[in-house]
Every structure is written in C-alpha cells, then in structure tokens.
Design a protein around this motif. Structure first.
Motif, short mmCIF file in Angstrom:
data_model
loop_
_atom_site.label_atom_id
_atom_site.label_comp_id
_atom_site.label_asym_id
_atom_site.label_seq_id
_atom_site.Cartn_x
_atom_site.Cartn_y
_atom_site.Cartn_z
N GLU A 95 0.86 -1.18 0.00
CA GLU A 95 0.00 0.00 0.00
C GLU A 95 0.90 1.23 0.00
O GLU A 95 1.77 1.37 0.87
CB GLU A 95 -0.90 0.03 1.24
CG GLU A 95 -1.89 -1.13 1.31
CD GLU A 95 -2.69 -1.11 2.60
OE1 GLU A 95 -2.59 -0.10 3.36
OE2 GLU A 95 -3.41 -2.10 2.86
N ARG A 98 1.03 3.40 3.24
CA ARG A 98 1.62 2.67 4.38
C ARG A 98 3.11 2.41 4.18
O ARG A 98 3.90 2.49 5.13
CB ARG A 98 0.88 1.34 4.56
CG ARG A 98 1.38 0.46 5.70
CD ARG A 98 0.79 -0.94 5.61
NE ARG A 98 1.33 -1.67 4.45
CZ ARG A 98 0.79 -2.79 3.97
NH1 ARG A 98 -0.31 -3.29 4.51
NH2 ARG A 98 1.35 -3.41 2.92
N ASP A 99 3.50 2.08 2.95
CA ASP A 99 4.82 1.51 2.71
C ASP A 99 5.83 2.45 2.07
O ASP A 99 7.04 2.18 2.16
CB ASP A 99 4.68 0.27 1.82
CG ASP A 99 3.79 -0.79 2.43
OD1 ASP A 99 3.76 -0.89 3.68
OD2 ASP A 99 3.11 -1.51 1.67
#
Length: 298
Positions: A95, A98-99
């Motif tokens: 994602e 998120r990442d």
C-alpha cells in the motif's frame, strides 16, 4: 564543470570501476535488458526526445544508461532509499500510503514514489514546452528508466524484517550469498551461462521472442494505466510483493542451498518481469513524450 562534462566524467569513472569490480545482475545486465526491450516499443517522438537527453558517455545507446542509478548510489547518498520498498513481514501486499517511506519515515521516498517524481519532472518540462527547466532532465530520465526496472524485481518489494531478502543467507549452488543477490544477479548470471552462451544479446532476443510469440496478447494489459495516467507503478509493486511471497521467499530459508529446482522454476518469473519492465517503461516514456499538447495527469 558543467552538467554534461560532469556526467561524462562520472560515467567513464564508473565504467572503469565496473570493469575492476565485476558488477553484475539486475543492477546491470537486467537493467540493460529492460531498456533494450523498451527501445523496440518506443514511438518516434519518444525515441527522439530520449536521444536528446542522453549524456555523452552513453554514445547514443539508451540501454547503456539504465544501470547508472545503481552506480551513483554512493555518490548520491540520498538516492539509496529510492530503489526499493519494504513491506510488512508476511502480509504479501503493498500500500503506497503505508509503505512508501524511507527508514526515517519520510514519505514518498521509495521506488514507486521515485517513479512518480521523475515522471512528473519529465512530463512538466515537455508539457510546458519550455526550453528551461529547474530539473536535470537527463538524470530524471536515467533514474526513471532504472526505477521502472527495480520495481519489477520481486525482492525490491520485499519484507522489512529481512530487508528484501538481504539478510537471508543462502547458498547458490556452492557459493555463499544472500537471497536478494540471487534475484538481483545470480539467476540472470546462471541463465546466461547455462542457456545463452554467456551472451546477454541472446537472452534479450529470447525474451523479445517470448513477447511477440507468447505474451503478445498481454501487452495491452501491461501497458495500461488506470484513469489515463502517465505512469502507474503501484500495480507493479503489488505484483512484485506477491511474486516475492510465491516464488522468491518460498523454499529459501536461511542456510538453505538453492540449486536446479529453484533456478529452473524461478527463471521464467525473472524473464517475464524483465519483459514487463521493458514494455511498461516504453509505454510510460511514450506517454511522457507524446506529441499531443495535452498530456494525462501523473
């Protein structure tokens, strides 16, 4: 020293260092193959624009600049985090929000963020049709070409806990190495020696034949970007982490020995990712350098 002279000097120095240290792998052969495949799918407009941007040391060969971003990592320290994405261990998904950050938590500093950034730099310069730009467009092109290759290497979207396989020590046949290096270098190197007479041109030709004969019906899907975007690296990253879980990490625990079974079953994955990277790089460059005045959003 102007930018062109500096790039020429750095390019020649790094070429000498490569010859001395034997740098191999998706950092060189793989990136060269990706860009050589891309060359066959460039439009006339894109090909002409790229030739205008190539540094002197490339001598007109687009593929020759594609390993460059690896070669300057120690010179451009800030660029190291842009080659990969670390995802949560064992979740096997990606994602962006998120990442995509570096180890200090700074957002957008990952390979997909870099692809968006350098596409935006090139697109803004050509969309505005301005001869002046605040960006070094030659470096933007070289970074973009390299990072599109990187995002297709499954372990460049690997797990945080093992740094994309870098801390997983394994044997490749009789040689001690780590899992990331197997995918960066050793699968391609073994394929060259085993099947292609140690000739990268032969390997590239075989992949090109697979594209035209076996994967031709998939090319429109590979080229497609949702919502008419210029570039769309997020699906490529999602593919890579899925392949990392299904193929790269599987049966490759610390201390294991990887031999024919692993090599022969993983090589088709590597070759298809090189093909997809080449097709998608060409499609992105074709959209960036489209002759139409209206260019889709990045």
């Amino acid at each position: 020293m102007d930018d062109g002279t500096r790039l020429l000097w750095v390019g020649r120095l790094l070429l000498l260092l490569q010859l001395a240290t034997g740098i191999l792998g998706w950092g060189r052969e793989g990136h060269y193959a990706t860009c050589k495949i891309a060359e066959g799918y460039l439009t006339e407009d894109a090909g002409a624009a790229i030739k205008e941007l190539l540094p002197d040391f490339a001598e007109g060969d687009f593929a020759a600049v594609c390993p460059w971003a690896d070669e300057v990592r120690f010179h451009y320290h800030w660029s190291s985090a842009l080659h990969y994405i670390d995802t949560p261990d064992f979740m096997c998904n990606y994602e962006y929000c998120r990442d995509c950050h570096d180890s200090a938590g700074r957002k957008d500093r990952c390979v997909t963020g870099a692809i968006f950034n350098y596409t935006s730099q090139l697109t803004s310069a050509y969309q505005n049709s301005s001869p002046e730009s605040n960006y070094n467009l030659t470096e933007a092109l070289m970074f973009l070409a390299h990072f599109v290759g990187d995002v297709h290497q499954p372990l460049h979207v690997g797990f945080t806990g093992d740094l994309g396989g870098n801390t997983i020590k394994v044997r490749w046949y009789h040689r001690m190495t780590n899992l990331h290096h197997v995918w960066d270098t050793m699968i391609i190197d073994s394929a060259l020696k085993t099947f292609y007479g140690s000739d990268l041109t032969n390997m590239i030709q075989a992949i090109q034949n697979n594209i035209t004969e076996g994967w031709s019906n998939q090319i429109p899907l590979w080229e497609y970007c949702q919502n008419n975007r210029t570039v769309c690296p997020n699906p490529y990253a999602s593919e890579s982490v899925s392949l990392a879980c299904k193929f790269a990490y599987k049966n490759a625990t610390p201390g294991s020995t990887l031999e024919d079974e692993y090599f022969l079953s993983r090589l088709p994955i590597v070759e298809k990712r090189l093909a997809q990277g080449g097709i998608r790089l060409a499609a992105t460059l074709n959209r960036i350098f489209a002759s139409q005045s209206k260019i889709a959003q990045v």
